[in-house]
Enzyme design. Structure first.
Site, PDB file in Angstrom:
ATOM      1  N   TYR A 170       6.709 -27.257 123.968  1.00 10.83           N
ATOM      2  CA  TYR A 170       7.740 -27.884 123.325  1.00 10.83           C
ATOM      3  C   TYR A 170       8.467 -28.932 123.770  1.00 10.83           C
ATOM      4  CZ  TYR A 170       6.501 -24.474 119.510  1.00 10.83           C
ATOM      5  OH  TYR A 170       5.863 -23.854 118.519  1.00 10.83           O
ATOM      6  N   LYS A 229      -3.191 -17.188 127.674  1.00 13.54           N
ATOM      7  CA  LYS A 229      -4.556 -17.570 127.220  1.00 13.54           C
ATOM      8  C   LYS A 229      -5.188 -18.031 128.698  1.00 13.54           C
ATOM      9  CE  LYS A 229      -7.626 -18.698 124.177  1.00 13.54           C
ATOM     10  NZ  LYS A 229      -8.214 -17.566 123.484  1.00 13.54           N
ATOM     11  N   ASP A 282      -4.958 -14.555 121.226  1.00 11.05           N
ATOM     12  CA  ASP A 282      -5.708 -14.304 119.973  1.00 11.05           C
ATOM     13  C   ASP A 282      -5.906 -12.973 119.618  1.00 11.05           C
ATOM     14  OD1 ASP A 282      -7.014 -14.317 122.430  1.00 11.05           O
ATOM     15  OD2 ASP A 282      -8.695 -15.452 121.717  1.00 11.05           O
ATOM     16  N   ASP A 324       6.779 -18.350 119.395  1.00 11.74           N
ATOM     17  CA  ASP A 324       6.998 -18.782 117.904  1.00 11.74           C
ATOM     18  C   ASP A 324       6.190 -18.014 117.222  1.00 11.74           C
ATOM     19  OD1 ASP A 324       8.243 -20.442 116.192  1.00 11.74           O
ATOM     20  OD2 ASP A 324       7.462 -22.204 116.956  1.00 11.74           O
ATOM     21  N   ASP A 351       7.088 -14.530 114.409  1.00 12.01           N
ATOM     22  CA  ASP A 351       7.185 -14.897 113.129  1.00 12.01           C
ATOM     23  C   ASP A 351       6.204 -13.629 112.568  1.00 12.01           C
ATOM     24  OD1 ASP A 351       8.798 -16.919 113.011  1.00 12.01           O
ATOM     25  OD2 ASP A 351       7.854 -17.741 111.551  1.00 12.01           O
TER      26      ASP A 351
END
Ligand code: NAD
Length: 357
Positions: free
Chosen positions: A141, A192, A224, A248, A252
């Site tokens: 980000y 990852k 994943d 992020d 959620d």
């Protein structure tokens, strides 16, 4: 010494939900000698309308000088077509980045009274208590270079850079290990590492730090798989630590296991435990101004503020117990309502928490 709290209600339901959290804090000032002084200012669209920017420099300075910041939410239809540089969310990003709030703590805790509010089966989520520690000021980000460029063949190409330095990984890993020490001593680091070198380094650094916390059991999981495990068997997790983008998304996802985003608090901390506290949800423009919003996420964020920045664990526990009590009484805002319960407004919920204190 009196501690200073800057309150930034923001947009949409922000002013309604922060008003209820302020009621609770005001009540604690009287009943428990909570020694804080609160002042209010603008952020997001509300600040843009007055100053032409989503966070005035003066407000930024006040935030840096305060012991803690309590924020409602920002954003709304009215400001969606603005240039990206002055959109409401930029106010939030500036606060996080200039206050150096690199550690975002998001508990996904299911109050047992709400086990039926989740879309997952009650037996899968009952007793759920996860803490997600998300790195907040680095990663893709913020990484440079970034942008949209035109290639020689005339085609446009968007690009971002996923980057973490060793020191950034170390400091967030320490926060996660320390949080795990105060809980069930289980840490899952999410990466990852099979595809991205930046997270290969992440994994290496987490392993390097692990011996400093011999009591904590560390696991690594690809993102994943973590996304899948969160809905398959979420109770396997205690503390999860991950980078900005994965955090992020996963936070959620985890939040919805608990039934409603209207219940979820968050804390964003710097290296001295100074922080900004806000509900995990947005400004909910669809219900703004109607006294329908659930204020509990903001009230629970105020509890986190007492715990992490204001050194009043006793009062944090007191607020959390009061929230449990109003849920026991069957009081529910619309987002957590079910048959047989009593539907209440945003302000009635705030009043009930104050009464339960
Ligand atoms: P949202 O979280 O605002 O709303 C999603 C859904 O959840 C809506 O149906 C809303 O009514 C409901 N909801 C949210 N909070 C609730 C509460 N306390 N009580 C009851 N219901 C609640 O997300 P969105 O609709 O994607 O975004 C709306 C605006 O908020 C956008 O402008 C977005 O950019 C902004 N936003 C801000 C933040 C923030 O301030 N930290 C975070 C996310 C989104």
């Amino acid at each position: 010494m009196t501690q200073q709290v800057l309150v930034l209600p923001g947009d949409g339901i922000g002013p309604e939900i922060t008003a209820e959290a302020l009621k609770v804090l005001e009540a604690l000032k009287i009943s428990d000698g909570l020694d804080i002084e609160m002042s209010e200012d603008l952020v997001g669209g509300a600040a843009y309308d007055v100053h032409g920017v989503p966070l005035a420099d003066e407000t930024m300075e006040k935030a840096k000088a305060a012991d803690a910041v309590l924020l409602g939410a920002v954003g709304g239809y009215k400001w969606e077509s603005l240039d990206i540089s002055v959109r409401p969310e930029k106010g939030l990003l500036r606060l996080r980045s200039e206050m150096q709030l690199f550690a975002n703590l998001r508990p996904a805790f299911l109050f047992p009274q709400l086990a039926n509010a989740s879309t997952l089966k009650p037996e899968v989520v009952a007793g759920l208590d996860i803490l997600i520690v998300r790195e907040l000021t680095g990663g893709i980000y913020f990484g440079q270079p970034r942008g949209i460029r035109t290639l020689e063949n005339g085609e446009r190409q968007g690009f971002n850079t996923y980057v973490y330095s060793e020191s950034e990984i170390k400091r967030i890993a320490h926060v996660a290990f320390q949080a795990a020490m105060k809980r069930n001593k289980k840490l899952t680091s999410v990466d990852k590492a099979n595809v991205l070198e930046v997270t290969e380094l992440w994994r290496e650094i987490v392993n390097q730090i692990a011996p400093e916390y011999p009591e904590v059991e560390v696991k690594h999981m690809y993102v994943d798989n973590a996304a899948m495990q969160l809905v398959l068997n979420p109770k396997q997790f205690d503390v999860m630590v991950t980078g900005n983008m994965f955090g992020d998304i996963l936070s959620d996802e985890a939040s919805m296991l608990t039934g409603s985003i209207g219940m979820l608090a968050s804390a964003s901390l710097d290296s001295n435990n100074k922080g900004m506290y806000e509900p995990s949800h947005g400004s909910a423009p669809d219900i703004a101004g109607k006294n329908l919003a659930n204020p509990l996420a903001t009230i629970l964020s105020a509890a986190m503020m007492l715990r992490y920045s204001l050194n009043r664990e006793d009062l944090a526990v007191k607020i959390e117990a009061a929230v449990g009590k109003v849920l026991d009484q069957g009081l529910r805002t619309g987002d957590i309502f079910s048959e047989g319960m009593t539907k209440v407004s945003c302000s009635e919920m705030g009043d009930a928490v104050v009464a339960a204190l």
